[in-house]
Design a protein around this motif. Structure first.
Motif, PDB file in Angstrom:
ATOM      1  N   ALA A   1       0.868  -0.885   0.233  1.00  0.00           N
ATOM      2  CA  ALA A   1      -0.024   0.080   0.358  1.00  0.00           C
ATOM      3  C   ALA A   1       0.593   1.361  -0.197  1.00  0.00           C
ATOM      4  CB  ALA A   1      -0.654  -0.047   0.953  1.00  0.00           C
ATOM      5  N   THR A   2       2.158   1.290   0.633  1.00  0.00           N
ATOM      6  CA  THR A   2       3.073   2.220   0.610  1.00  0.00           C
ATOM      7  C   THR A   2       3.495   2.405  -0.210  1.00  0.00           C
ATOM      8  OG1 THR A   2       3.886   1.832   3.088  1.00  0.00           O
ATOM      9  CG2 THR A   2       5.058   3.313   1.380  1.00  0.00           C
ATOM     10  N   ALA A   3       4.128   1.529  -1.390  1.00  0.00           N
ATOM     11  CA  ALA A   3       4.514   1.790  -2.517  1.00  0.00           C
ATOM     12  C   ALA A   3       3.487   2.330  -3.754  1.00  0.00           C
ATOM     13  CB  ALA A   3       4.963   0.148  -3.180  1.00  0.00           C
ATOM     14  N   LEU A   4       2.453   2.024  -3.626  1.00  0.00           N
ATOM     15  CA  LEU A   4       1.109   2.144  -4.948  1.00  0.00           C
ATOM     16  C   LEU A   4       0.922   3.835  -4.018  1.00  0.00           C
ATOM     17  CD1 LEU A   4      -0.631  -0.934  -4.046  1.00  0.00           C
ATOM     18  CD2 LEU A   4       0.449  -0.517  -6.216  1.00  0.00           C
ATOM     19  N   ASN A   5       0.975   4.519  -2.990  1.00  0.00           N
ATOM     20  CA  ASN A   5       0.188   5.367  -2.776  1.00  0.00           C
ATOM     21  C   ASN A   5       2.191   6.485  -2.777  1.00  0.00           C
ATOM     22  OD1 ASN A   5      -0.673   7.808  -0.820  1.00  0.00           O
ATOM     23  ND2 ASN A   5       1.212   7.631  -0.069  1.00  0.00           N
TER      24      ASN A   5
ATOM     25  N   PRO B   1       4.856  -5.783 -12.578  1.00  0.00           N
ATOM     26  CA  PRO B   1       3.772  -6.550 -12.644  1.00  0.00           C
ATOM     27  C   PRO B   1       3.255  -5.997 -14.459  1.00  0.00           C
ATOM     28  CG  PRO B   1       3.452  -4.528 -11.461  1.00  0.00           C
ATOM     29  CD  PRO B   1       4.817  -5.312 -11.543  1.00  0.00           C
ATOM     30  N   LYS B   2       2.594  -6.689 -15.349  1.00  0.00           N
ATOM     31  CA  LYS B   2       2.578  -6.612 -16.966  1.00  0.00           C
ATOM     32  C   LYS B   2       2.471  -4.648 -16.922  1.00  0.00           C
ATOM     33  CE  LYS B   2       2.560 -11.009 -18.648  1.00  0.00           C
ATOM     34  NZ  LYS B   2       1.344 -12.093 -18.836  1.00  0.00           N
ATOM     35  N   VAL B   3       1.021  -4.706 -16.113  1.00  0.00           N
ATOM     36  CA  VAL B   3       0.490  -3.449 -16.326  1.00  0.00           C
ATOM     37  C   VAL B   3       1.687  -2.420 -16.342  1.00  0.00           C
ATOM     38  CG1 VAL B   3      -0.232  -3.036 -13.885  1.00  0.00           C
ATOM     39  CG2 VAL B   3      -1.494  -1.836 -15.521  1.00  0.00           C
TER      40      VAL B   3
ATOM     41  N   LYS C   1      -4.459   2.475 -10.044  1.00  0.00           N
ATOM     42  CA  LYS C   1      -6.329   2.716  -9.621  1.00  0.00           C
ATOM     43  C   LYS C   1      -7.120   1.780  -9.610  1.00  0.00           C
ATOM     44  CE  LYS C   1      -6.913   7.969  -9.168  1.00  0.00           C
ATOM     45  NZ  LYS C   1      -7.633   9.217  -9.347  1.00  0.00           N
ATOM     46  N   THR C   2      -6.636   1.149 -11.303  1.00  0.00           N
ATOM     47  CA  THR C   2      -7.194   0.076 -10.893  1.00  0.00           C
ATOM     48  C   THR C   2      -7.091  -1.503 -10.540  1.00  0.00           C
ATOM     49  OG1 THR C   2      -5.379  -0.938 -12.172  1.00  0.00           O
ATOM     50  CG2 THR C   2      -7.152   0.315 -13.489  1.00  0.00           C
ATOM     51  N   LEU C   3      -6.199  -1.032  -9.542  1.00  0.00           N
ATOM     52  CA  LEU C   3      -6.054  -2.212  -8.641  1.00  0.00           C
ATOM     53  C   LEU C   3      -5.885  -3.175  -9.133  1.00  0.00           C
ATOM     54  CD1 LEU C   3      -8.458   0.017  -5.332  1.00  0.00           C
ATOM     55  CD2 LEU C   3      -5.878  -0.070  -5.675  1.00  0.00           C
ATOM     56  N   SER C   4      -5.133  -3.649  -9.797  1.00  0.00           N
ATOM     57  CA  SER C   4      -5.024  -5.345 -10.645  1.00  0.00           C
ATOM     58  C   SER C   4      -4.724  -5.961  -9.707  1.00  0.00           C
ATOM     59  CB  SER C   4      -4.609  -4.951 -12.295  1.00  0.00           C
ATOM     60  OG  SER C   4      -3.252  -4.769 -11.436  1.00  0.00           O
TER      61      SER C   4
ATOM     62  N   GLU D   1      -1.847  -8.015  -9.940  1.00  0.00           N
ATOM     63  CA  GLU D   1      -0.764  -7.882 -10.122  1.00  0.00           C
ATOM     64  C   GLU D   1      -0.623  -6.723  -9.004  1.00  0.00           C
ATOM     65  OE1 GLU D   1       1.028  -8.477 -14.370  1.00  0.00           O
ATOM     66  OE2 GLU D   1      -0.128  -7.719 -14.276  1.00  0.00           O
ATOM     67  N   LEU D   2      -0.999  -5.669  -8.339  1.00  0.00           N
ATOM     68  CA  LEU D   2      -0.541  -4.381  -8.526  1.00  0.00           C
ATOM     69  C   LEU D   2      -0.981  -4.655  -6.689  1.00  0.00           C
ATOM     70  CD1 LEU D   2      -0.952  -1.986  -9.968  1.00  0.00           C
ATOM     71  CD2 LEU D   2       0.814  -2.414  -9.732  1.00  0.00           C
ATOM     72  N   THR D   3      -1.852  -5.391  -7.006  1.00  0.00           N
ATOM     73  CA  THR D   3      -2.588  -5.644  -4.841  1.00  0.00           C
ATOM     74  C   THR D   3      -2.582  -7.224  -4.917  1.00  0.00           C
ATOM     75  OG1 THR D   3      -4.512  -6.185  -6.204  1.00  0.00           O
ATOM     76  CG2 THR D   3      -4.382  -3.617  -5.633  1.00  0.00           C
ATOM     77  N   SER D   4      -1.901  -8.006  -4.993  1.00  0.00           N
ATOM     78  CA  SER D   4      -1.884  -9.164  -4.556  1.00  0.00           C
ATOM     79  C   SER D   4      -1.486  -9.536  -2.793  1.00  0.00           C
ATOM     80  CB  SER D   4      -0.385  -9.945  -5.480  1.00  0.00           C
ATOM     81  OG  SER D   4       1.124  -9.297  -4.865  1.00  0.00           O
ATOM     82  N   GLN D   5      -0.330  -8.697  -2.413  1.00  0.00           N
ATOM     83  CA  GLN D   5       0.025  -8.555  -1.032  1.00  0.00           C
ATOM     84  C   GLN D   5      -0.893  -8.256  -0.226  1.00  0.00           C
ATOM     85  OE1 GLN D   5       3.828  -8.388   0.482  1.00  0.00           O
ATOM     86  NE2 GLN D   5       4.086  -7.728  -2.305  1.00  0.00           N
ATOM     87  N   MET D   6      -2.499  -7.107  -0.874  1.00  0.00           N
ATOM     88  CA  MET D   6      -3.266  -6.619  -0.175  1.00  0.00           C
ATOM     89  C   MET D   6      -4.711  -7.694   0.317  1.00  0.00           C
ATOM     90  SD  MET D   6      -2.566  -2.584  -1.673  1.00  0.00           S
ATOM     91  CE  MET D   6      -4.332  -2.115  -0.970  1.00  0.00           C
ATOM     92  N   ARG D   7      -4.720  -8.764  -1.200  1.00  0.00           N
ATOM     93  CA  ARG D   7      -6.013  -9.438  -1.732  1.00  0.00           C
ATOM     94  C   ARG D   7      -6.259 -10.207  -0.030  1.00  0.00           C
ATOM     95  NH1 ARG D   7      -8.578  -8.196  -5.920  1.00  0.00           N
ATOM     96  NH2 ARG D   7      -7.555  -6.826  -6.847  1.00  0.00           N
ATOM     97  N   PRO D   8      -5.518 -10.988   0.613  1.00  0.00           N
ATOM     98  CA  PRO D   8      -6.710 -11.311   1.826  1.00  0.00           C
ATOM     99  C   PRO D   8      -6.757 -10.673   2.879  1.00  0.00           C
ATOM    100  CG  PRO D   8      -4.254 -12.478   2.101  1.00  0.00           C
ATOM    101  CD  PRO D   8      -4.185 -10.733   0.295  1.00  0.00           C
TER     102      PRO D   8
END
Length: 260
Positions: free
Chosen positions: A144-148, A187-189, A238-241, A243-250
């Motif tokens: 989450a920090t990296a995305l922010n 991530p491919k995106v 912002k698509t929160l694919s 690939e970008l949120t694998s560790q946030m999914r749980p």
């Protein structure tokens, strides 16, 4: 010779007691069971984070313990942990009646699956628990920090390239943006964005390092490129694919299932 006291203190009146509410919200409103669960998850995530930090072995090896690493428990941790437990307990007053105990509530909502360290601490705050090597929330905050950070750098670049007349530090900011992309893995995106920076960065440096330029500025073509790059990056994040949120999914899955 003893003289009479100038002032005689009055006995303590409990009605003058001041309750400390520094951790309570400024605006109180009715909360649904889903609202309570979301707020409880936020408090548990804080407790999980400090429990993980406190229970991790120290990086320094003590010779007196035969090379074993020692853990150090601080008063600050205990105080912080007890404040969080108190906030959780107070939060339960806004749930159903009769009000369950904190442990009953945590067990009924399967919180130990997502926050095992926090629930162990709630069960016995004074015990020294065996460190848990891996838990579902461990990667949540780092991702989450990296995305922010990535989005914040994009917005900063968009602002600076259009409002500032001196683009001296733009190249440095783009380098930081590139590092932020790399922190998210491969991530491919984001691959096209990273490739675009790699192929254009030399042009950026050459444009900003022209001799005799006291206030270097990017030309219109490079400004257009940078605006497109940062806008596209923000939209991709912002698509929160997956690939970008694998560790946030749980955590996302838990909240979604528990509040629907």
């Amino acid at each position: 010779m003893n003289s009479e006291s100038l002032v005689k203190p009055c006995s303590y009146d409990p009605s003058f007691k001041v309750d400390i509410r520094s951790h309570e919200p400024l605006w109180c409103c009715a909360m649904t069971s889903s609202d309570v669960l979301v707020e409880m998850s936020a408090l548990l995530s804080q407790l999980e984070s400090i429990c993980r930090k406190e229970n991790e072995p120290s990086s320094q090896v003590s010779q007196q313990t035969g090379g074993k690493r020692k853990r150090h428990y601080s008063n600050t941790f205990q105080n912080h942990g007890m404040v969080l437990i108190e906030r959780m307990t107070n939060l339960l007053q806004k749930t159903m009646s009769p009000v369950p105990t904190l442990l009953e509530y945590l067990e009924s909502n399967s919180c130990a699956i997502l926050f095992p360290r926090a629930v162990l601490y709630v069960k016995n705050p004074t015990a020294k628990h065996t460190p848990i090597k891996r838990a579902p929330m461990d990667g949540y905050f780092s991702q989450a920090t990296a995305l922010n950070q990535l989005i914040s750098l994009c917005h900063q670049l968009q602002h600076d390239v259009t409002t500032m007349t001196n683009h001296k530090y733009i190249a440095h900011q783009i380098a930081l943006l590139y590092q932020s992309i790399n922190q998210l893995g491969n991530p491919k995106v984001l691959l096209d964005h990273r490739t675009s920076i790699e192929t254009t960065f030399k042009k950026i440096k050459a444009e900003l390092e022209k001799e005799g330029e006291k206030a270097p500025c990017l030309n219109s073509e490079l400004i257009f490129w940078l605006q497109n790059l940062t806008s596209s990056l923000v939209q991709s994040v912002k698509t929160l694919s997956a690939e970008l949120t694998s560790q946030m999914r749980p955590a996302m899955k838990y909240i979604l299932q528990s509040t629907t």
